[in-house]
Design an enzyme around this catalytic site. Structure first.
Site, PDB file in Angstrom:
ATOM      1  N   ASP A  53       6.094  18.419  10.060  1.00  0.00           N
ATOM      2  CA  ASP A  53       7.584  18.191   9.345  1.00  0.00           C
ATOM      3  C   ASP A  53       8.372  17.632  10.643  1.00  0.00           C
ATOM      4  OD1 ASP A  53       9.509  17.108   7.862  1.00  0.00           O
ATOM      5  OD2 ASP A  53       9.473  19.080   6.467  1.00  0.00           O
ATOM      6  N   GLU A 132      17.051  27.557  40.306  1.00  0.00           N
ATOM      7  CA  GLU A 132      16.989  28.746  40.196  1.00  0.00           C
ATOM      8  C   GLU A 132      17.678  29.192  39.024  1.00  0.00           C
ATOM      9  OE1 GLU A 132      20.376  28.754  43.746  1.00  0.00           O
ATOM     10  OE2 GLU A 132      18.924  28.030  45.075  1.00  0.00           O
ATOM     11  N   GLU A 134      19.078  31.420  36.957  1.00  0.00           N
ATOM     12  CA  GLU A 134      20.396  33.175  36.853  1.00  0.00           C
ATOM     13  C   GLU A 134      20.797  33.102  34.691  1.00  0.00           C
ATOM     14  OE1 GLU A 134      22.971  32.442  40.367  1.00  0.00           O
ATOM     15  OE2 GLU A 134      24.486  32.106  38.107  1.00  0.00           O
ATOM     16  N   GLU A 186      21.819  39.513  40.798  1.00  0.00           N
ATOM     17  CA  GLU A 186      22.870  38.315  40.698  1.00  0.00           C
ATOM     18  C   GLU A 186      24.307  39.463  40.979  1.00  0.00           C
ATOM     19  OE1 GLU A 186      24.390  36.023  42.379  1.00  0.00           O
ATOM     20  OE2 GLU A 186      23.301  34.209  42.142  1.00  0.00           O
ATOM     21  N   GLU A 193      18.081  36.942  38.671  1.00  0.00           N
ATOM     22  CA  GLU A 193      18.408  35.152  39.152  1.00  0.00           C
ATOM     23  C   GLU A 193      16.604  35.503  39.342  1.00  0.00           C
ATOM     24  OE1 GLU A 193      20.475  33.166  41.719  1.00  0.00           O
ATOM     25  OE2 GLU A 193      18.970  32.047  42.499  1.00  0.00           O
ATOM     26  N   HIS A 242      21.412  25.915  39.664  1.00  0.00           N
ATOM     27  CA  HIS A 242      20.983  24.930  41.013  1.00  0.00           C
ATOM     28  C   HIS A 242      19.810  24.449  41.068  1.00  0.00           C
ATOM     29  CE1 HIS A 242      23.833  28.147  42.582  1.00  0.00           C
ATOM     30  NE2 HIS A 242      24.591  28.248  41.580  1.00  0.00           N
ATOM     31  N   ARG A 313      28.476  26.730  50.599  1.00  0.00           N
ATOM     32  CA  ARG A 313      28.060  27.362  49.110  1.00  0.00           C
ATOM     33  C   ARG A 313      29.117  26.589  47.721  1.00  0.00           C
ATOM     34  NH1 ARG A 313      24.434  29.940  48.082  1.00  0.00           N
ATOM     35  NH2 ARG A 313      22.777  30.351  50.093  1.00  0.00           N
ATOM     36  N   GLU A 333      20.152  20.361  46.813  1.00  0.00           N
ATOM     37  CA  GLU A 333      20.556  21.615  45.924  1.00  0.00           C
ATOM     38  C   GLU A 333      22.242  20.978  45.353  1.00  0.00           C
ATOM     39  OE1 GLU A 333      21.307  24.962  47.025  1.00  0.00           O
ATOM     40  OE2 GLU A 333      22.044  25.745  44.995  1.00  0.00           O
ATOM     41  N   ARG A 335      24.465  21.767  42.364  1.00  0.00           N
ATOM     42  CA  ARG A 335      24.448  23.197  41.730  1.00  0.00           C
ATOM     43  C   ARG A 335      25.545  23.821  40.302  1.00  0.00           C
ATOM     44  NH1 ARG A 335      25.074  27.122  45.486  1.00  0.00           N
ATOM     45  NH2 ARG A 335      26.712  27.741  44.808  1.00  0.00           N
TER      46      ARG A 335
END
Ligand code: GLU
Ligand code: MG
Length: 444
Positions: A53, A132, A134, A186, A193, A242, A313, A333, A335
């Site tokens: 359902d 990744e 976290e 982390e 992480e 990320h 970063r 990557e 982020r």
């Protein structure tokens, strides 16, 4: 190579004495839904799907059309190692959602991803992702959250114990066939992480769901609580997801170009341009909660501005540096996503953005060498560096206007998501928060 089809599932079930099968799927917001069938029902379910359902499921059908079918995907069959009782083992399979007449249910997030992957496949591409994830370990889900390895609780639950929980999680994932590239503590206290080793995006969306569940279950088993909430504690880092992405064609990574100064192909650069152009539109998917936007603020290693860089970063898109002989590892990557997203829709929209960049030949956006956070507003404006939405409302407004997002998600899911998120914003907007009480009540 083993073909993981219906016959294989039946063989595995007999071989491992599995008595129960959990059929898994996700709702529009990425919550895992599950119902079980016994062994006797398995054969029919594999053939015709199992009915359920759908009326109470977020973003699924309305009361008048509530009967739905879950069609197990045999290739996702996996024994759940933690559960085995006197009745035998328990296995899970991810399912596709169908109408009772056997046609595809278009609001099924897994279908949205599959459809986008098909679009990539038509261009000859396989899409790989590696997220990744976290998360925080807290003593419980009670408010305010209390970390395990900070201040007073250090003695009660020593830091090593949290690493043990993480290790236990990694082993459980391995047993379920999910490879972990690395895992670590982390930046913030009690924050951890887990980086999953890249696979094709559909397998990874399934693995992301499994990983979130296993993290939470192992925490619970150890009488603690794990959360992927984007920003559970004010003033310290939040939880990001990320996401490393690459496109392959016939076994070769098409993001790699040995002759380019950044080792990036034209395709990779257009893909990046696509991400940068559409990231504001799919923020409603990659950062879908009111709380998601509390993470996207300066000072906590989360992105705010739409820039890309090779190593820095702080930028939204990062290209990890090239290591000689490792061309297959060339990737971008992103982020901004957080781990409380719906991974099917998140991977689908990232890919759709990148493909749009490739197909429409978006212009190369030069990388930013300087720290974008140190620039003045005027400087960023001069260079045309925009920002992510500041809150869920802005994300809704941007998404709602996006024809690109409507196409990427498909109309039925697009409209349901917008409607669902507007309801959330309205609840939040009219809520009197503890911030307001603390700030205003003593003074006004
Ligand atoms: N926790 C940070 C975020 O919210 C990222 C930290 C890092 O891995 O660099 O995205
Ligand atoms: Mg991290």
């Amino acid at each position: 190579m083993e073909v993981k089809d219906k016959k294989w599932v039946l063989e595995q079930a007999r071989k491992h004495k599995v008595s129960f099968f959990r059929l898994w799927f996700v709702d529009i917001l990425g919550f895992l839904k599950s119902f079980s069938i016994p062994l006797e029902e398995l054969e029919v379910a594999l053939e015709e799907g199992a009915g359920f359902d759908g009326s109470s499921i977020e973003g699924f059908s309305r009361i008048e059309e509530s009967d739905m079918m879950a069609m197990p995907d045999p290739s996702t069959f996996c024994i759940i190692p933690q559960v085995r009782d006197q009745f035998g083992g328990v296995a899970r399979m991810f399912c596709d959602i169908l109408h009772t007449d056997g046609t595809q249910y278009e609001e099924d997030p897994r279908y949205v991803l599959k459809r986008t992957l098909k679009r990539a496949a038509e261009l000859g591409y396989t899409f790989y992702v590696g997220p990744e994830l976290e998360y925080f370990y807290f003593k419980s889900s009670q408010i305010p959250p209390q970390g395990l390895d900070d201040g007073g609780y250090f003695d009660l639950v020593p830091q090593d114990l949290a690493s043990d929980f993480r290790r236990e999680t990694v082993f459980a994932l391995k047993k379920m066939g999910i490879e972990v590239e690395c895992s670590h503590h982390e930046v913030a206290p009690s924050q951890h992480e887990i980086d999953l080793r890249y696979t094709d995006a559909l397998s990874m969306a399934d693995s992301t769901m499994t990983c979130r569940l296993v993290v939470k279950e192992i925490a619970l088993k150890n009488n603690i609580y794990a959360t992927f909430m984007p920003k559970p504690v004010y003033g310290i880092c939040g939880n990001g997801m990320h996401t490393h992405q690459s496109l392959f064609k016939g076994g070769a990574n098409v993001f790699f170009d040995p002759d380019d100064e950044h080792h990036l192909s034209e395709i990779a650069k257009r893909y990046i341009a696509g991400l940068l152009r559409h990231v504001r539109e799919f923020a409603l998917v990659s950062n879908q909660w009111v709380n998601s936007y509390k993470r996207l603020v300066p000072g906590f290693e989360a992105p705010v501005y739409l820039s890309w860089a090779l190593r820095n970063r702080s930028d939204l898109v990062r290209v990890p540096s090239y290591k000689p002989g490792k061309e297959e590892a060339t990737r971008v990557e992103l982020r901004s996503p957080d781990p409380a997203c719906n991974p099917y829709l998140a991977y689908a929209t990232m890919l759709a953005a990148g493909l749009e960049g490739i197909e429409k030949e978006y212009d190369f956006v030069p990388p930013v060498k300087e720290n974008v956070y140190e620039m003045s507003d005027e400087e960023r404006q001069r260079r045309g560096i925009k920002s992510l939405p500041e809150n869920l409302w802005e994300a809704i407004k941007i998404a709602e206007k996006s024809e690109w997002l409507k196409k990427a998600l498909g109309k039925p899911l697009f409209y349901k998501l917008i409607e669902n998120k507007k309801m959330e914003w309205e609840r939040y907007r009219s809520h009197v928060t503890s911030y307001e009480l603390e700030e205003y009540l003593p003074r006004l």
